[in-house]
Scaffold this motif. Structure first.
Motif, PDB file in Angstrom:
ATOM      1  N   ARG A  53     -31.688  21.900   7.062  1.00  0.00           N
ATOM      2  CA  ARG A  53     -31.530  20.668   6.670  1.00  0.00           C
ATOM      3  C   ARG A  53     -32.207  20.222   5.449  1.00  0.00           C
ATOM      4  O   ARG A  53     -33.500  20.298   5.447  1.00  0.00           O
ATOM      5  CB  ARG A  53     -31.826  19.724   7.932  1.00  0.00           C
ATOM      6  N   PRO A  54     -31.745  19.079   4.706  1.00  0.00           N
ATOM      7  CA  PRO A  54     -32.332  18.541   3.428  1.00  0.00           C
ATOM      8  C   PRO A  54     -33.688  17.793   3.843  1.00  0.00           C
ATOM      9  O   PRO A  54     -34.387  17.520   3.352  1.00  0.00           O
ATOM     10  CB  PRO A  54     -31.315  17.789   2.674  1.00  0.00           C
ATOM     11  N   GLN A  55     -33.237  16.920   5.168  1.00  0.00           N
ATOM     12  CA  GLN A  55     -34.490  16.160   5.473  1.00  0.00           C
ATOM     13  C   GLN A  55     -35.783  16.880   6.042  1.00  0.00           C
ATOM     14  O   GLN A  55     -36.948  16.644   5.906  1.00  0.00           O
ATOM     15  CB  GLN A  55     -34.117  15.470   6.955  1.00  0.00           C
ATOM     16  N   ILE A 226     -47.667   4.699  -2.578  1.00  0.00           N
ATOM     17  CA  ILE A 226     -46.994   3.929  -1.577  1.00  0.00           C
ATOM     18  C   ILE A 226     -45.263   4.345  -1.644  1.00  0.00           C
ATOM     19  O   ILE A 226     -44.526   4.319  -0.536  1.00  0.00           O
ATOM     20  CB  ILE A 226     -47.056   2.494  -1.842  1.00  0.00           C
ATOM     21  N   TYR A 227     -44.689   4.992  -2.785  1.00  0.00           N
ATOM     22  CA  TYR A 227     -43.283   5.233  -2.792  1.00  0.00           C
ATOM     23  C   TYR A 227     -43.288   6.436  -2.019  1.00  0.00           C
ATOM     24  O   TYR A 227     -42.023   6.532  -1.352  1.00  0.00           O
ATOM     25  CB  TYR A 227     -43.189   5.552  -4.538  1.00  0.00           C
ATOM     26  N   ASN A 233     -40.913   7.665   5.368  1.00  0.00           N
ATOM     27  CA  ASN A 233     -40.858   7.282   6.452  1.00  0.00           C
ATOM     28  C   ASN A 233     -39.122   7.051   6.600  1.00  0.00           C
ATOM     29  O   ASN A 233     -38.651   6.678   7.913  1.00  0.00           O
ATOM     30  CB  ASN A 233     -41.331   5.468   6.549  1.00  0.00           C
ATOM     31  N   SER A 234     -38.516   7.104   5.498  1.00  0.00           N
ATOM     32  CA  SER A 234     -37.086   7.063   5.349  1.00  0.00           C
ATOM     33  C   SER A 234     -36.480   8.508   5.552  1.00  0.00           C
ATOM     34  O   SER A 234     -35.176   8.604   5.379  1.00  0.00           O
ATOM     35  CB  SER A 234     -36.510   6.532   4.103  1.00  0.00           C
ATOM     36  N   PHE A 235     -37.310   9.322   6.021  1.00  0.00           N
ATOM     37  CA  PHE A 235     -36.943  10.807   5.898  1.00  0.00           C
ATOM     38  C   PHE A 235     -36.263  11.358   4.569  1.00  0.00           C
ATOM     39  O   PHE A 235     -35.408  12.235   4.824  1.00  0.00           O
ATOM     40  CB  PHE A 235     -36.074  11.155   7.168  1.00  0.00           C
ATOM     41  N   LEU A 239     -36.937  12.878  -2.138  1.00  0.00           N
ATOM     42  CA  LEU A 239     -37.661  11.831  -3.131  1.00  0.00           C
ATOM     43  C   LEU A 239     -39.275  12.029  -3.160  1.00  0.00           C
ATOM     44  O   LEU A 239     -39.805  11.744  -4.124  1.00  0.00           O
ATOM     45  CB  LEU A 239     -37.019  10.378  -2.686  1.00  0.00           C
ATOM     46  N   VAL A 240     -39.727  12.432  -1.977  1.00  0.00           N
ATOM     47  CA  VAL A 240     -41.187  12.549  -1.762  1.00  0.00           C
ATOM     48  C   VAL A 240     -41.715  13.724  -2.813  1.00  0.00           C
ATOM     49  O   VAL A 240     -42.326  13.558  -3.585  1.00  0.00           O
ATOM     50  CB  VAL A 240     -41.575  12.923  -0.176  1.00  0.00           C
TER      51      VAL A 240
END
Length: 278
Positions: A53-55, A226-227, A233-235, A239-240
């Motif tokens: 999964r991409p998450q 912080i980004y 937190n948004s899974f 982007l991380v």
């Protein structure tokens, strides 16, 4: 030989040297680039074949696409991180020079401060950073303190050891000619310390970026740290990882810039060599 002929010869020599330097740099970087490309390709193949999964683990292609889609937000936070990094590192650099010079001129200060420099590296940044945020808020000061704690030691020790490693015969010669301690420092100890200083500078500048990210991760209103925390937190693992890639690019650019500065400030440190040598 006329002046114009000399100028043309010098320009030709500089052009040849620049071209040789570029070729040497490419040869130096090629193995690392090859390994990185191979790892990214293996990562892409694994994601496609495993169906993960991409998450959990997004593909490199997804990281690039989603990172580009969020480029404005990432660029804004990267600018905030770069600003904090440069300010914090400048403060740490100034303190390292000030205290290293003072220690070099005073044996008493050496015995007093060097053990404290070592102790500063035993402090767990992971525990200190949140406390600094609590004590000083979410402004610039706690981030500067975290960066200073992460970068001050290698630069100060590099300078202190560089000053101490100056050629004794050259110092004795200057002393026999009536040179003051300051003149001995200026003409012998300072030039001899610069090669070690730039080595420690490269270590410090990479620590500075990590320190800034960690300080922002502990608490900030803007920045890549912080980004990353918000996207985690948004899974949004993609982007991380995009923010991680930008952080790596910033670190590499700052690292390479130290070689440019060294070439102008201390060209003798790498005389006879071309390219980057780590």
């Amino acid at each position: 030989m006329t002046t114009s002929a000399i100028d043309e010869t010098g320009a030709a020599d500089r052009g040849t040297y620049s071209f040789s330097g570029i070729r040497a740099s490419v040869r130096w970087a090629w193995p690392a680039v090859t390994v990185v490309v191979a790892l990214i390709a293996a990562w892409q193949v694994y994601v496609e074949l495993s169906g993960i999964r991409p998450q959990v683990l997004p593909s490199p292609g997804r990281v690039v696409v989603q990172g580009w889609a969020q480029r404005d937000a990432i660029a804004e936070n990267a600018a905030a991180t770069l600003q904090v990094t440069l300010i914090g590192f400048a403060v740490s650099l100034a303190l390292a020079w000030l205290l290293a010079v003072a220690v070099d001129f005073s044996p008493w200060l050496r015995r007093a401060f060097v053990p404290l420099f070592v102790v500063s590296q035993t402090l767990p940044i992971i525990a200190i950073a949140p406390l600094l945020i609590i004590w000083f808020g979410f402004g610039l000061l706690p981030k500067i303190l975290v960066i200073a704690l992460a970068t001050f030691f290698p630069m100060s020790i590099g300078l202190i050891e560089g000053f101490a490693a100056a050629d004794r015969d050259a110092r004795s010669l200057l002393a026999s000619m009536g040179a003051s301690r300051w003149q001995q420092f200026r003409y012998v100890r300072l030039p001899s310390a610069l090669p070690r200083f730039f080595t420690s500078l490269r270590i410090g500048i990479t620590y500075a970026v990590v320190g800034a990210i960690f300080a922002e991760y502990a608490g900030a209103s803007a920045g890549l740290g912080i980004y990353m925390s918000q996207q985690k937190n948004s899974f949004r693992t993609d982007l991380v990882l995009a923010a991680v890639a930008v952080t790596a690019v910033i670190s590499v650019v700052l690292f390479v810039s130290t070689f440019v500065v060294e070439r102008f400030v201390a060209p003798w440190a790498r005389s006879g060599s071309v390219g980057l040598h780590v």
